[in-house]
Design a protein around this motif. Sequence first.
Motif, PDB file in Angstrom:
ATOM      1  N   PRO A  32       0.826  -1.219   0.000  1.00  0.00           N
ATOM      2  CA  PRO A  32       0.000   0.000   0.000  1.00  0.00           C
ATOM      3  C   PRO A  32       0.860   1.268   0.000  1.00  0.00           C
ATOM      4  O   PRO A  32       1.986   1.267   0.505  1.00  0.00           O
ATOM      5  N   PHE A  33       0.324   2.319  -0.577  1.00  0.00           N
ATOM      6  CA  PHE A  33       0.952   3.640  -0.507  1.00  0.00           C
ATOM      7  C   PHE A  33       0.488   4.306   0.784  1.00  0.00           C
ATOM      8  O   PHE A  33      -0.706   4.525   0.996  1.00  0.00           O
ATOM      9  N   VAL A  34       1.403   4.624   1.691  1.00  0.00           N
ATOM     10  CA  VAL A  34       1.074   5.222   2.995  1.00  0.00           C
ATOM     11  C   VAL A  34       1.761   6.579   3.048  1.00  0.00           C
ATOM     12  O   VAL A  34       2.970   6.674   3.270  1.00  0.00           O
ATOM     13  N   ASP A  35       0.975   7.631   2.836  1.00  0.00           N
ATOM     14  CA  ASP A  35       1.588   8.950   2.649  1.00  0.00           C
ATOM     15  C   ASP A  35       2.337   9.461   3.873  1.00  0.00           C
ATOM     16  O   ASP A  35       3.371  10.125   3.752  1.00  0.00           O
ATOM     17  N   TRP A  36       1.867   9.130   5.092  1.00  0.00           N
ATOM     18  CA  TRP A  36       2.506   9.688   6.280  1.00  0.00           C
ATOM     19  C   TRP A  36       3.918   9.109   6.509  1.00  0.00           C
ATOM     20  O   TRP A  36       4.706   9.695   7.262  1.00  0.00           O
ATOM     21  N   THR A  37       4.259   8.003   5.843  1.00  0.00           N
ATOM     22  CA  THR A  37       5.608   7.454   6.019  1.00  0.00           C
ATOM     23  C   THR A  37       6.670   8.314   5.332  1.00  0.00           C
ATOM     24  O   THR A  37       7.868   8.013   5.435  1.00  0.00           O
ATOM     25  N   ILE A  38       6.226   9.389   4.651  1.00  0.00           N
ATOM     26  CA  ILE A  38       7.208  10.331   4.118  1.00  0.00           C
ATOM     27  C   ILE A  38       7.945  11.050   5.245  1.00  0.00           C
ATOM     28  O   ILE A  38       9.071  11.519   5.061  1.00  0.00           O
ATOM     29  N   PHE A  39       7.331  11.099   6.444  1.00  0.00           N
ATOM     30  CA  PHE A  39       7.995  11.766   7.579  1.00  0.00           C
ATOM     31  C   PHE A  39       9.237  11.002   8.041  1.00  0.00           C
ATOM     32  O   PHE A  39      10.318  11.595   8.152  1.00  0.00           O
ATOM     33  N   PRO A  40       9.144   9.689   8.326  1.00  0.00           N
ATOM     34  CA  PRO A  40      10.388   8.983   8.644  1.00  0.00           C
ATOM     35  C   PRO A  40      11.350   8.946   7.455  1.00  0.00           C
ATOM     36  O   PRO A  40      12.565   8.959   7.637  1.00  0.00           O
ATOM     37  N   TYR A  41      10.813   8.936   6.237  1.00  0.00           N
ATOM     38  CA  TYR A  41      11.673   8.951   5.059  1.00  0.00           C
ATOM     39  C   TYR A  41      12.527  10.218   5.033  1.00  0.00           C
ATOM     40  O   TYR A  41      13.736  10.167   4.798  1.00  0.00           O
ATOM     41  N   TRP A  42      11.926  11.356   5.294  1.00  0.00           N
ATOM     42  CA  TRP A  42      12.643  12.631   5.286  1.00  0.00           C
ATOM     43  C   TRP A  42      13.516  12.813   6.522  1.00  0.00           C
ATOM     44  O   TRP A  42      14.481  13.583   6.505  1.00  0.00           O
ATOM     45  N   SER A  43      13.168  12.144   7.626  1.00  0.00           N
ATOM     46  CA  SER A  43      13.893  12.370   8.884  1.00  0.00           C
ATOM     47  C   SER A  43      15.370  12.024   8.781  1.00  0.00           C
ATOM     48  O   SER A  43      16.189  12.540   9.552  1.00  0.00           O
ATOM     49  N   ILE A  44      15.721  11.181   7.814  1.00  0.00           N
ATOM     50  CA  ILE A  44      17.131  10.794   7.691  1.00  0.00           C
ATOM     51  C   ILE A  44      18.009  11.996   7.379  1.00  0.00           C
ATOM     52  O   ILE A  44      19.188  12.034   7.751  1.00  0.00           O
ATOM     53  N   ASN A  45      17.435  13.016   6.712  1.00  0.00           N
ATOM     54  CA  ASN A  45      18.224  14.221   6.414  1.00  0.00           C
ATOM     55  C   ASN A  45      18.678  14.917   7.685  1.00  0.00           C
ATOM     56  O   ASN A  45      19.830  15.352   7.803  1.00  0.00           O
ATOM     57  N   LEU A  46      17.759  15.034   8.638  1.00  0.00           N
ATOM     58  CA  LEU A  46      18.076  15.673   9.911  1.00  0.00           C
ATOM     59  C   LEU A  46      19.136  14.879  10.668  1.00  0.00           C
ATOM     60  O   LEU A  46      20.134  15.438  11.157  1.00  0.00           O
TER      61      LEU A  46
END
Length: 452
Positions: free
Chosen positions: A56-70
């Motif tokens: 499934p496409f789970v849009d809110w998982t973009i937050f942990p995906y982006w967190s790696i930058n921080l």
Amino acid sequence: MTIRQPVWPWRRAAAWLALLAPLFYLSYGLANWLAAQRAANGTLPSVVFDWERQIPFVDWTIFPYWSINLFYGLSLFLSRSRHRIDRHAARLLTAQAVAVSCFVLWPLQFSFGQPAADGAAGWLFAALRSFDQPFNQAPSLHIALAVILWDWYRQFTPRVWQRWVLHLWTLAICVSVLTTYQHHFIDIPTGALLGVLCVWLWPLSPQPALWSCWRVRADRQRLKLAACYATGAALLLACAFGAGGVALWLVWPAVSLCIVALNYVALGARGFRMDRHGNMHWSARCLLAPYLLAARVNACWWTRQLPARVEVRPGLWLGRRPSEAEWLAAGKPALVSLCAELPLPAAVRQRSRCLPLLDLVAASPQQLGRMARMVQAQRHAHPDGTVWVCCALGFSRSAAAVMAWLLRYQPALDVVQALALTRQARPQLVLGPAWLAALASMRRTPDSGEPP
């Protein structure tokens, strides 16, 4: 007396970040642009399994995906050790260079599009699409960096609950590359492999980086063994890419055998990342897992009808690498391990010393002298002087260590007598002319008195 804390090297960390951050976006963007040019002239390939379309496409998982930058940027400023900062940055830089090279040489394309996302998640997806395209797939640089950052942050998370937070965060990042439709499954194990390779290559400890240990050996035995392992790796790779599908997992044992071949050619026993107490670094355990499993099975097969240990002299035992149960049953003796490829059980390490040596390769006279001193030191360390000298089978490396001790600390014995005494206790021992010549040379060399 006050102990001064090391000065926080924030300028060094900032300099590394100033190099790594622009390099990331420039090289990553260049690989994307090159792939787009190829895609304009024809469809780029995709490696995707049918079952992936059920993810499934789970849009809110973009937050942990982006967190790696921080966490990527923050990681460089956490340590007070210049050495550790440099090694961590070297890991990040190596992952970047290898991944981008793969993107350029073997471009792949994500095969199905992303659904629309709303709100804050939609804004993050839009920001991602502003510089990212459906290329730069295998190995996933996101996964490789997650592995490197996970290993880095472990040193700053001493408590159990902190470790679990770190594990869950890393798991969320790994899952998010699938649920945000950024990567296919094949990109995850290949990215993890790259990350573990970087951790293996650049130790955070004061040990030299593995590349600096590269010394090509002209020894015929080592080159012969390396050729055997390299041939096995090549055959496994041919099967993996020839059959495809599930057979792609054969890349793992192929990489494992390739590393063993490199150890015999140039890296030596350091390539197994075994420490002085017989503990193998987790990165080496992961990379070499197929080989380690085969080595365990081989050791069990050859010693299945033999006692775990035999007594050569009162309190001096020779045998295979013991299990925890065998060590406890023996009364918790001091242990000397000469095994580079098989770690000792955790409970045994408290009373063990390890001098990792490559299997089926004769040691040098200097190494034999160190073995003898290590056995003697362990005899002094144990209350009743009992020491168990071991290797994978107890046939060569450990037998040579016992003979080295006999020659050094029983001066009335010569090489022939020491060999006969050891063979009487362990008839299966295998010590060829190279071993015996090294032992004879060691006997003629005065003890240097250096610590083992």
